[in-house]
Write a protein that holds these residues in place. Structure first.
Motif, mmCIF file in Angstrom:
data_model
loop_
_atom_site.group_PDB
_atom_site.id
_atom_site.type_symbol
_atom_site.label_atom_id
_atom_site.label_comp_id
_atom_site.label_asym_id
_atom_site.label_seq_id
_atom_site.Cartn_x
_atom_site.Cartn_y
_atom_site.Cartn_z
ATOM 1 N N ARG A 83 0.837 -1.199 0.000
ATOM 2 C CA ARG A 83 0.000 0.000 0.000
ATOM 3 C C ARG A 83 0.877 1.256 0.000
ATOM 4 N NH1 ARG A 83 -4.170 0.424 4.823
ATOM 5 N NH2 ARG A 83 -2.242 0.566 5.953
ATOM 6 N N GLU A 84 1.943 1.240 0.818
ATOM 7 C CA GLU A 84 2.849 2.393 0.818
ATOM 8 C C GLU A 84 3.515 2.564 -0.544
ATOM 9 O OE1 GLU A 84 5.630 1.721 4.001
ATOM 10 O OE2 GLU A 84 4.158 2.156 5.564
ATOM 11 N N ILE A 86 2.569 1.413 -3.650
ATOM 12 C CA ILE A 86 1.668 1.774 -4.752
ATOM 13 C C ILE A 86 1.214 3.226 -4.615
ATOM 14 C CG2 ILE A 86 -0.518 1.214 -5.907
ATOM 15 C CD1 ILE A 86 0.945 -1.201 -6.296
ATOM 16 N N THR A 87 1.107 3.714 -3.373
ATOM 17 C CA THR A 87 0.700 5.109 -3.170
ATOM 18 C C THR A 87 1.673 6.062 -3.860
ATOM 19 O OG1 THR A 87 -0.304 4.549 -1.053
ATOM 20 C CG2 THR A 87 0.205 6.858 -1.400
ATOM 21 N N ILE A 89 3.717 5.427 -6.573
ATOM 22 C CA ILE A 89 4.122 5.228 -7.973
ATOM 23 C C ILE A 89 3.138 5.858 -8.955
ATOM 24 C CG2 ILE A 89 5.347 3.116 -7.406
ATOM 25 C CD1 ILE A 89 3.066 1.547 -8.627
ATOM 26 N N ASN A 90 3.549 5.851 -10.232
ATOM 27 C CA ASN A 90 2.690 6.372 -11.284
ATOM 28 C C ASN A 90 1.614 5.357 -11.603
ATOM 29 O OD1 ASN A 90 4.326 8.769 -12.377
ATOM 30 N ND2 ASN A 90 5.816 7.112 -12.213
ATOM 31 N N THR A 91 0.368 5.719 -11.356
ATOM 32 C CA THR A 91 -0.679 4.808 -11.816
ATOM 33 C C THR A 91 -1.710 5.620 -12.568
ATOM 34 O OG1 THR A 91 -1.999 5.100 -9.822
ATOM 35 C CG2 THR A 91 -0.440 3.274 -9.839
ATOM 36 N N ARG A 93 -5.861 5.306 -14.350
ATOM 37 C CA ARG A 93 -7.092 4.547 -14.114
ATOM 38 C C ARG A 93 -7.041 3.175 -14.753
ATOM 39 N NH1 ARG A 93 -11.921 9.014 -14.370
ATOM 40 N NH2 ARG A 93 -11.252 9.997 -12.440
ATOM 41 N N HIS A 96 -6.163 0.068 -12.682
ATOM 42 C CA HIS A 96 -6.954 -0.257 -11.500
ATOM 43 C C HIS A 96 -7.069 -1.762 -11.260
ATOM 44 C CE1 HIS A 96 -9.563 1.223 -8.342
ATOM 45 N NE2 HIS A 96 -10.285 0.138 -8.533
ATOM 46 N N TRP A 97 -7.422 -2.506 -12.293
ATOM 47 C CA TRP A 97 -7.624 -3.944 -12.098
ATOM 48 C C TRP A 97 -6.315 -4.677 -11.855
ATOM 49 C CZ3 TRP A 97 -11.663 -6.340 -10.538
ATOM 50 C CH2 TRP A 97 -12.915 -5.749 -10.747
ATOM 51 N N ILE A 99 -3.764 -3.495 -10.294
ATOM 52 C CA ILE A 99 -3.371 -3.241 -8.907
ATOM 53 C C ILE A 99 -4.287 -4.004 -7.947
ATOM 54 C CG2 ILE A 99 -3.150 -1.466 -7.144
ATOM 55 C CD1 ILE A 99 -2.364 0.463 -9.379
ATOM 56 N N PHE A 103 -3.146 -6.814 -5.035
ATOM 57 C CA PHE A 103 -3.523 -6.842 -3.615
ATOM 58 C C PHE A 103 -4.349 -8.067 -3.259
ATOM 59 C CE2 PHE A 103 -2.610 -2.259 -3.503
ATOM 60 C CZ PHE A 103 -1.989 -2.183 -2.269
ATOM 61 N N PHE A 104 -5.359 -8.349 -4.075
ATOM 62 C CA PHE A 104 -6.372 -9.307 -3.644
ATOM 63 C C PHE A 104 -6.190 -10.708 -4.225
ATOM 64 C CE2 PHE A 104 -8.574 -5.083 -3.434
ATOM 65 C CZ PHE A 104 -8.449 -4.974 -2.057
ATOM 66 N N ARG A 141 -7.078 -2.403 -21.188
ATOM 67 C CA ARG A 141 -7.758 -1.118 -21.147
ATOM 68 C C ARG A 141 -7.340 -0.201 -22.293
ATOM 69 N NH1 ARG A 141 -9.826 0.905 -16.281
ATOM 70 N NH2 ARG A 141 -10.793 -0.793 -15.142
ATOM 71 N N ASN A 146 2.805 6.038 -20.780
ATOM 72 C CA ASN A 146 3.722 5.570 -19.728
ATOM 73 C C ASN A 146 3.562 4.078 -19.455
ATOM 74 O OD1 ASN A 146 4.995 7.960 -19.195
ATOM 75 N ND2 ASN A 146 3.489 8.610 -17.673
#
Lengths: 316, 215
Positions: A83-84, A86-87, A89-91, A93, A96-97, A99, A103-104, A141, A146
């Motif tokens: 979480r730290e 990914i907060t 880095i460059n992401t 929309r 989203h999936w 990431i 996590f999940f 997507r 980038n």
């Protein structure tokens, strides 16, 4: 009481004693130099010592809870670290999936495979499957801006925060003749050597530090702190040979490798922080910064320590 | 009774979930915590915005904080109206000026008179553009004129739009910070335009300067 349990109690008493000593020193320093809480360095020192109590307490509980406890503790560490990471880095929309899958899916599956002792799949799950599938999820997507940067960063985050960090509990899966049932002490050995190296480098640096070792990356790190910290942590590691399957000399060599990996890992993670323009990874641990600030040296040393031990000592 | 209990339970659950997901952290202004009664006005990019503000307030400020939200959204179903009304005790306003039967500013002033604090989003709708902030609607000004003694506290919510962008239904865990600014009040001779510009400026000044996260 089995020898493993009694060794564990001895270790805990030792660590508790050191923390008690550190807390008293911190208390005296505060009374003398910072009675009104105005000396930032001493307040930070005391916050760090307090956080150490909490961390030792948590690790002790996990050890008592056994294999599942250790796995859950490190799965949580991976989650908070990811979480730290990914907060920062460059992401976009479109990620989203990918990431969400990191996590999940990737994180729980990685730890499930350790629990199931499926070493063969565990060892390649993130480096092969996640590595190939995550960019596929992202590319669907159709957002190419980038793209290489984005997929590299997410993969790096997974490798560091999940794959590398999980090599600490992976030590439990090793089968070392004559060391059955004692693997948890290998984790204690690794964590004690890495963290004491960090602390000793800090102490040596504060006491004798003159020459900056990497002014661009980490202005507080000094040559004196590095040499003193690595040497004393190596000696400490060698003196802990009785909790390992190693001889004193082997334990010393292992400790030297662990501390060097930890030191350079810290530099790498500092470089990433500089690049992203932040001082700490987060604020999870009072006085220390984020979880990655505390874990950076562990993540770099754990996989190497794991594989050296596995290659030379383990049957699996 | 049971409804109250369920509402209490739901509010704790929602707060724990929001905290576990975002590790939400408040940054208070150097003048300290906001006054007991405040109107918190914040940037709006996600349905979770007010939950995060609410979750990071200390309990004695949280108790009295009521979000101001669109009635048409929150009264859509039994579940949303339970969450809006019972859990968060929202001040539900009708956003469409043509169809409405009650004046939103009047409703907010009444809530203030009853001792509540308010959480408002003066952009009027969720910001899904690349602009940091949409132009404010005038409701904040009219409310400030009606109750000039209540402190208006700008609150910048950072990162929540990345946790759950529009159209996604699975949130991703990212660290969010909630930045509280210095309370402001409307000046006696201040025009609507001047006040709105000042309020927008105060909110924008709390936004992080680094934008490369959205590269």
């Amino acid at each position: 009481m089995s020898t493993t349990t009694s060794d564990m109690v001895t270790l805990l008493l030792g660590v508790g004693g050191i923390l008690l000593f550190a807390s008293s020193v911190g208390y005296v320093l505060q009374r003398k130099l910072s009675p009104d809480g105005s000396n930032g360095a001493i307040e930070n020192l005391n916050a760090r010592i307090k956080a150490w109590w909490a961390m030792v307490f948590l690790i002790a509980i996990a050890f008592i809870a056994g294999r599942v406890g250790v796995l859950l503790l490190f799965a949580f560490c991976s989650f908070a670290a990811l979480r730290e990471f990914i907060t920062l880095i460059n992401t976009r929309r479109a990620d989203h999936w990918a990431i969400a899958a990191a996590f999940f899916l990737a994180l729980p599956i990685n730890y499930y495979l350790l629990w199931a002792e499926e070493y063969g799949i565990y060892a390649i799950f993130i480096p092969v499957y996640a590595f190939l599938l995550m960019p596929i999820i992202a590319v669907l997507r159709g957002d190419t801006q980038n793209f290489l940067l984005r997929i590299s960063e997410v993969q790096w985050a997974l490798m560091i925060c999940v794959f590398c960090a999980s090599h600490v509990p992976a030590l439990l899966t090793l089968q070392i003749p004559g060391y059955e049932g004692r693997n948890v002490l290998l984790i204690a050995f690794l964590v004690i050597v890495v963290q004491s190296s960090d602390v000793l480098q800090y102490v040596w640096g504060k006491l004798f530090g003159r020459t900056k070792i990497a002014p661009k990356l980490s202005p507080s790190k000094t040559v004196e702190g590095f040499v003193g910290g690595v040497a004393s942590a190596t000696l400490l590691g060698a003196s802990l040979w009785w909790i390992t399957p190693f001889t004193p000399l082997q334990a010393g060599v292992m400790s030297l490798i662990i501390t060097l990996m930890g030191f350079f890992g810290g530099l790498v993670m500092s470089a990433i922080k500089r690049d992203r323009g932040v001082k700490d990874w987060g604020h999870l641990i009072e006085g220390h910064g984020g979880l990655i600030d505390r874990l950076d040296s562990v993540v770099f040393s754990a996989p190497i320590f794991f594989h050296l031990t596995r290659y030379w000592w383990s049957l699996t | 009774m049971i409804r109250d209990f369920l509402a209490k339970l739901a509010s704790v659950a929602i707060m724990m979930f929001a905290r576990a997901l975002t590790a939400a952290r408040a940054l208070w202004h150097e003048t300290g915590l906001p006054p007991r009664q405040s109107v918190y006005f914040a940037n709006h990019s996600s349905h979770g915005d007010f939950i995060l503000i609410w979750a990071v307030l200390p309990p004695w400020l949280r108790q009295r904080a009521r979000p101001v939200a669109g009635a048409e959204y929150w009264l859509k179903s039994k579940l949303t109206s339970f969450i809006g009304r019972d859990v968060f005790n929202a001040v539900l306003i009708e956003r469409d000026p043509a169809a409405r039967t009650s004046d939103p500013v009047e409703q907010m002033a009444t809530a203030l008179d009853e001792g509540a604090s308010l959480i408002v989003f003066p952009e009027g709708t969720r910001n899904q553009t690349d602009a940091k902030l949409l132009p404010f609607k005038s409701g904040l000004y009219h409310l400030a004129r009606k109750r000039p003694d209540v402190a208006l506290v700008p609150v910048w919510i950072n990162n929540l739009n990345r946790v759950m962008p529009k159209g996604e239904f699975v949130p991703i865990p990212l660290i969010c910070t909630i930045n509280f600014g210095e309370p402001l009040k409307v000046e006696a001779d201040e025009s609507k335009e001047d006040f709105i510009a000042r309020a927008q400026g105060a909110l924008l000044s709390l936004a992080p300067t680094q934008t490369d996260n959205e590269a």
